[in-house]
Write a protein that holds these residues in place. Structure first.
Motif, PDB file in Angstrom:
ATOM      1  N   ILE A  79       0.832  -1.207   0.000  1.00  0.00           N
ATOM      2  CA  ILE A  79       0.000   0.000   0.000  1.00  0.00           C
ATOM      3  C   ILE A  79       0.866   1.255   0.000  1.00  0.00           C
ATOM      4  N   LEU A  80       1.982   1.189   0.718  1.00  0.00           N
ATOM      5  CA  LEU A  80       2.885   2.337   0.756  1.00  0.00           C
ATOM      6  C   LEU A  80       3.407   2.660  -0.646  1.00  0.00           C
ATOM      7  N   GLY A  81       3.763   1.626  -1.412  1.00  0.00           N
ATOM      8  CA  GLY A  81       4.253   1.842  -2.771  1.00  0.00           C
ATOM      9  C   GLY A  81       3.183   2.386  -3.698  1.00  0.00           C
ATOM     10  N   ILE A  82       1.948   1.906  -3.517  1.00  0.00           N
ATOM     11  CA  ILE A  82       0.844   2.425  -4.333  1.00  0.00           C
ATOM     12  C   ILE A  82       0.628   3.908  -4.044  1.00  0.00           C
ATOM     13  N   ALA A  83       0.636   4.257  -2.766  1.00  0.00           N
ATOM     14  CA  ALA A  83       0.475   5.667  -2.388  1.00  0.00           C
ATOM     15  C   ALA A  83       1.597   6.517  -2.975  1.00  0.00           C
ATOM     16  N   TRP A  84       2.824   6.000  -2.961  1.00  0.00           N
ATOM     17  CA  TRP A  84       3.943   6.729  -3.553  1.00  0.00           C
ATOM     18  C   TRP A  84       3.760   6.894  -5.054  1.00  0.00           C
ATOM     19  N   ALA A  85       3.225   5.871  -5.711  1.00  0.00           N
ATOM     20  CA  ALA A  85       3.019   5.964  -7.154  1.00  0.00           C
ATOM     21  C   ALA A  85       2.043   7.080  -7.498  1.00  0.00           C
ATOM     22  N   PHE A  86       0.943   7.152  -6.762  1.00  0.00           N
ATOM     23  CA  PHE A  86      -0.047   8.205  -7.017  1.00  0.00           C
ATOM     24  C   PHE A  86       0.511   9.587  -6.670  1.00  0.00           C
ATOM     25  N   GLY A  87       1.098   9.706  -5.485  1.00  0.00           N
ATOM     26  CA  GLY A  87       1.640  10.998  -5.076  1.00  0.00           C
ATOM     27  C   GLY A  87       2.812  11.433  -5.929  1.00  0.00           C
ATOM     28  N   GLY A  88       3.672  10.486  -6.273  1.00  0.00           N
ATOM     29  CA  GLY A  88       4.836  10.814  -7.096  1.00  0.00           C
ATOM     30  C   GLY A  88       4.465  11.247  -8.493  1.00  0.00           C
ATOM     31  N   MET A  89       3.489  10.570  -9.081  1.00  0.00           N
ATOM     32  CA  MET A  89       3.062  10.951 -10.433  1.00  0.00           C
ATOM     33  C   MET A  89       2.405  12.323 -10.443  1.00  0.00           C
ATOM     34  N   ILE A  90       1.636  12.627  -9.405  1.00  0.00           N
ATOM     35  CA  ILE A  90       1.039  13.959  -9.327  1.00  0.00           C
ATOM     36  C   ILE A  90       2.137  15.017  -9.217  1.00  0.00           C
ATOM     37  N   PHE A  91       3.144  14.760  -8.408  1.00  0.00           N
ATOM     38  CA  PHE A  91       4.251  15.697  -8.289  1.00  0.00           C
ATOM     39  C   PHE A  91       4.914  15.933  -9.642  1.00  0.00           C
ATOM     40  N   VAL A  92       5.224  14.862 -10.352  1.00  0.00           N
ATOM     41  CA  VAL A  92       5.903  14.965 -11.643  1.00  0.00           C
ATOM     42  C   VAL A  92       5.036  15.679 -12.669  1.00  0.00           C
ATOM     43  N   LEU A  93       3.771  15.292 -12.760  1.00  0.00           N
ATOM     44  CA  LEU A  93       2.903  15.821 -13.810  1.00  0.00           C
ATOM     45  C   LEU A  93       2.481  17.264 -13.532  1.00  0.00           C
ATOM     46  N   VAL A  94       2.249  17.603 -12.271  1.00  0.00           N
ATOM     47  CA  VAL A  94       1.938  18.999 -11.948  1.00  0.00           C
ATOM     48  C   VAL A  94       3.139  19.872 -12.266  1.00  0.00           C
ATOM     49  N   TYR A  95       4.331  19.379 -11.943  1.00  0.00           N
ATOM     50  CA  TYR A  95       5.550  20.128 -12.250  1.00  0.00           C
ATOM     51  C   TYR A  95       5.676  20.362 -13.759  1.00  0.00           C
ATOM     52  N   CYS A  96       5.341  19.341 -14.552  1.00  0.00           N
ATOM     53  CA  CYS A  96       5.510  19.438 -16.006  1.00  0.00           C
ATOM     54  C   CYS A  96       4.454  20.305 -16.676  1.00  0.00           C
ATOM     55  N   THR A  97       3.240  20.322 -16.135  1.00  0.00           N
ATOM     56  CA  THR A  97       2.126  20.980 -16.831  1.00  0.00           C
ATOM     57  C   THR A  97       1.637  22.264 -16.164  1.00  0.00           C
TER      58      THR A  97
END
Length: 309
Positions: A79-97
């Motif tokens: 579950i910790l890894g899943i949460a990181w995947a969602f939070g990490g992708m939001i960080f990356v994509l918000v930064y990019c867009t």
């Protein structure tokens, strides 16, 4: 404009800032600009990538911990890894867009910003359409590449877990989305950025962490929606009855949470209610306009206006 802010016995010179003017309900001119359509494309692609990576992570975790294929129940990302995947992708994509579309990637965020008059109605509507289509396409890519796993392990669809009531699930989605949208408002607040300019904070970072923390708390309850496009895209491609039965939770909850966050930030933290009260003393509203909640607040704080109508 910013003024010197007195804290205790010291004075700090706050950097001047200017709040952007409230967005109009409808701006025909923006429909003729390439930047408008570029932003819509950015929201589509960002949501597609978001769903592709995160749903793959969910399915991969379930396949690695399936007792029929593995005896190691502690395998996979957890579950910790899943949460990181969602939070990490939001960080990356918000930064990019962020510099192109604002980096919403979530209809609830778009809805909250619309209520706060940060975006126009056409932009909000097109963003939500693009986000939903991007989510469907992102899940479609996962299903195309791993169809057997996709169907076997639930397609990453949000569903209310056994043992929880509809009210509990709805409450989890409301509070989780409130945390996210409140963080978005706070991280992008021009007044805060001016006041705390000496503390460099990358806006996508707290937003990504908010998504991460909410997932840790609500994955066991609803699988964590807080993003209607994410829930919609997974439900469309998975297509099972349970996913659709619970779908309303993942639209109503996030929209309510986003509305509460917008109201709290704009009218409590930014003193919008006080400003509305001050303006209501000088003049009484004669009709309802798209000026956020000023009309309603004027009636709440100055009932005498009703007598003059």
């Amino acid at each position: 404009m910013g003024k010197d802010v007195e804290v205790g016995e010291h004075e700090y010179s706050a950097k001047d800032y200017q709040d952007p003017p409230p967005a109009d309900l409808f701006d025909a001119e923006e429909l003729t600009k390439w930047s408008f359509y570029r932003a819509i494309i950015a929201e589509f692609i960002a949501t597609l990538l978001f769903l592709y990576i995160t749903v793959l992570t969910v399915i991969g975790y379930k396949s690695q911990t399936d007792p029929a294929h593995s005896s190691d129940q502690c395998g996979g990302v957890g579950i910790l890894g899943i949460a990181w995947a969602f939070g990490g992708m939001i960080f990356v994509l918000v930064y990019c867009t962020a510099g192109i579309s604002g980096g919403h990637i979530n209809p609830a965020v778009t809805f909250g910003l619309f209520l706060a008059r940060k975006v126009t109605l056409p932009r909000a509507f097109m963003y939500i359409v693009a986000q939903c289509l991007g989510a469907v396409c992102g899940c479609g890519l996962v299903k195309a590449f791993q169809k057997t796993y996709y169907n076997t392990y639930g397609g990453g669809a949000n569903e209310l877990a056994d043992g929880y009531s509809k009210g509990t699930g709805l409450g989890a989605e409301i509070i989780g989305t409130f945390v996210l949208v409140y963080t978005v408002f706070s991280a992008t607040d021009p007044k805060r950025n001016a006041r705390d300019s000496h503390v460099p904070v990358l806006a996508p970072l707290p937003i990504g962490f908010a998504v991460f923390m909410v997932h840790l708390a609500t994955i066991p309850i609803t699988g964590t929606g807080i993003n209607p496009a994410r829930s919609f895209g997974a439900a469309v491609m998975y297509g099972k009855e349970k996913a659709w039965d619970d779908q309303w939770l993942f639209w109503v909850g996030p929209m309510i949470g986003a509305a509460i966050a917008a109201f709290y930030h704009q009218f409590v933290l930014r003193a919008g209610a006080v400003k509305a009260l001050g303006s209501s003393r000088s003049m009484c509203p004669k009709y309802f306009t798209f000026k956020s909640f000023d009309f309603l607040l004027s009636f709440v704080f100055s009932p005498s206006c009703l007598l003059k109508r």
